[in-house]
Design an enzyme around this catalytic site. Structure first.
Site, PDB file in Angstrom:
ATOM      1  N   GLU A 253       0.229   1.092  -9.844  1.00 17.05           N
ATOM      2  CA  GLU A 253       0.941   1.272  -8.531  1.00 17.05           C
ATOM      3  C   GLU A 253       0.551   0.083  -7.607  1.00 17.05           C
ATOM      4  OE1 GLU A 253      -0.504   4.969  -6.594  1.00 17.05           O
ATOM      5  OE2 GLU A 253       1.031   4.983  -5.283  1.00 17.05           O
TER       6      GLU A 253
ATOM      7  N   LYS B  87       8.468   6.717  -5.512  1.00 14.81           N
ATOM      8  CA  LYS B  87       7.486   7.633  -5.591  1.00 14.81           C
ATOM      9  C   LYS B  87       8.165   8.868  -4.748  1.00 14.81           C
ATOM     10  CE  LYS B  87       2.664   8.415  -5.010  1.00 14.81           C
ATOM     11  NZ  LYS B  87       1.083   7.733  -4.814  1.00 14.81           N
TER      12      LYS B  87
ATOM     13  N   CYS C  24       1.563   7.804  -9.752  1.00 11.63           N
ATOM     14  CA  CYS C  24      -0.045   8.381  -9.389  1.00 11.63           C
ATOM     15  C   CYS C  24       0.125   9.788  -9.109  1.00 11.63           C
ATOM     16  CB  CYS C  24      -0.273   7.518  -8.339  1.00 11.63           C
ATOM     17  SG  CYS C  24      -2.083   7.715  -8.304  1.00 11.63           S
TER      18      CYS C  24
ATOM     19  N   VAL D 243      -7.730   7.943  -7.289  1.00  8.77           N
ATOM     20  CA  VAL D 243      -9.216   8.080  -6.579  1.00  8.77           C
ATOM     21  C   VAL D 243      -9.797   9.314  -6.743  1.00  8.77           C
ATOM     22  CG1 VAL D 243      -8.407   6.611  -4.583  1.00  8.77           C
ATOM     23  CG2 VAL D 243      -7.613   9.095  -4.456  1.00  8.77           C
TER      24      VAL D 243
HETATM   25  C1  ACM Z   1      -2.315   8.151  -5.152  1.00  7.44           C
HETATM   26  O1  ACM Z   1      -1.133   8.732  -5.523  1.00  7.44           O
HETATM   27  N1  ACM Z   1      -2.059   6.657  -5.261  1.00  7.44           N
HETATM   28  C2  ACM Z   1      -3.260   8.669  -5.367  1.00  7.44           C
END
Ligand code: ACM
Length: 265
Positions: free
Chosen positions: A39, A111, A146, A173
């Site tokens: 990402e 996203k 993510c 994370v």
């Molecule tokens: C994330 O969505 N970058 C934790």
């Protein structure tokens, strides 16, 4: 069989030129049919406002660096997936480009579920979940990014659209997701390809540690390849897309045909 690679690296914050150079160096040295970067691989992650992010955002189908990646996907006849901040008239999206060998089949995914201070920088994605099909490789890929992992609907939607493999560029994370991805693979019988980054980014108030452990899971949730927590690494695996399409596991059960959507409302 199709070869797939993940490039786990630490993009340099707000150093797009240097990150693009790194991306090209990996494309020079890694030969797989499908190559996946994390990402926001071009920009780095921890922006906290859209003003400082804007100079690093790129227009899909227009920015020279994205056009160059498309050229490579077409001449090298492979699929390249990477995350980048996407500039549009209405604002910036946290996007992933899926560069297909045939340029007209390339698509951008925005996203859907924004994480933490991404909400200060990006618009919530409006593409929805979709798949792309590459004929020569006979593979259908679904894309999520993510934090989309927290929502089982993301992988389910892609699997119901026929994805053989779900690609997830990430800047994770937390290590929690490592418990979830195998489950998504099993319940949908799809390969899961999770391309995370490493390194630390911080601003005046806080620090984010990106937890590596990129992985390629097969459709039984087993690990085909897994990276370390902190090192820059290239992962490699061979996958058989057609095997993920058989959703039955005995003479009576099929995990898709057995679904009861009328009971789920
Ligand atoms: C994330 O969505 N970058 C934790």
């Amino acid at each position: 069989m199709i070869s797939i690679s993940i490039i786990q690296f630490a993009p340099k914050f707000a150093h797009t030129i240097s990150n693009i150079e790194t991306i090209h160096a990996y494309l020079d040295s890694v030969q797989s049919d499908i190559i996946v970067f994390p990402e926001l691989a071009t920009s780095g992650y921890f922006f906290t406002d859209s003003h400082s992010l804007a100079p690093h955002a790129m227009e899909w189908n227009k920015h020279k660096d994205l056009l160059e990646l498309q050229k490579r996907a077409s001449t090298e006849k492979r699929i390249i997936v990477l995350g980048f901040p996407e500039l549009t008239n209405e604002g910036i999206y946290n996007s992933a480009g899926i560069f297909m060998p045939k340029a007209q089949e390339s698509k951008v995914y925005r996203k859907t579920h924004l994480f933490y201070k991404e909400k200060y920088c990006f618009l919530p994605g409006n593409t929805g979940f979709f798949t792309v099909y590459e004929q020569n490789m006979d593979i259908r890929l679904g894309i999520m990014i993510c934090y989309d992992w927290r929502f089982p609907e993301s992988a389910r939607t892609l699997a119901l659209q026929g994805a053989d493999a779900i690609i997830c560029p990430a800047n994770l994370v937390t290590t929690l997701s490592g418990k979830v991805f195998p489950a998504r693979a099993i319940e949908n019988k799809v390969y899961m390809i999770v391309a995370n980054r490493t390194g630390i980014e911080h601003n005046a108030e806080e620090e984010l540690l990106f937890r590596g452990e990129s992985a390629i899971y097969d459709y039984s949730g087993d690990i085909l390849a897994k990276a370390s927590l902190e090192h820059e690494e290239v992962l490699y695996a061979m996958i058989s897309p057609e095997k993920s399409r058989v959703k039955s596991f005995n003479s009576e059960n099929d995990i898709f045909l057995d679904r009861r959507p009328d009971m789920y409302a």
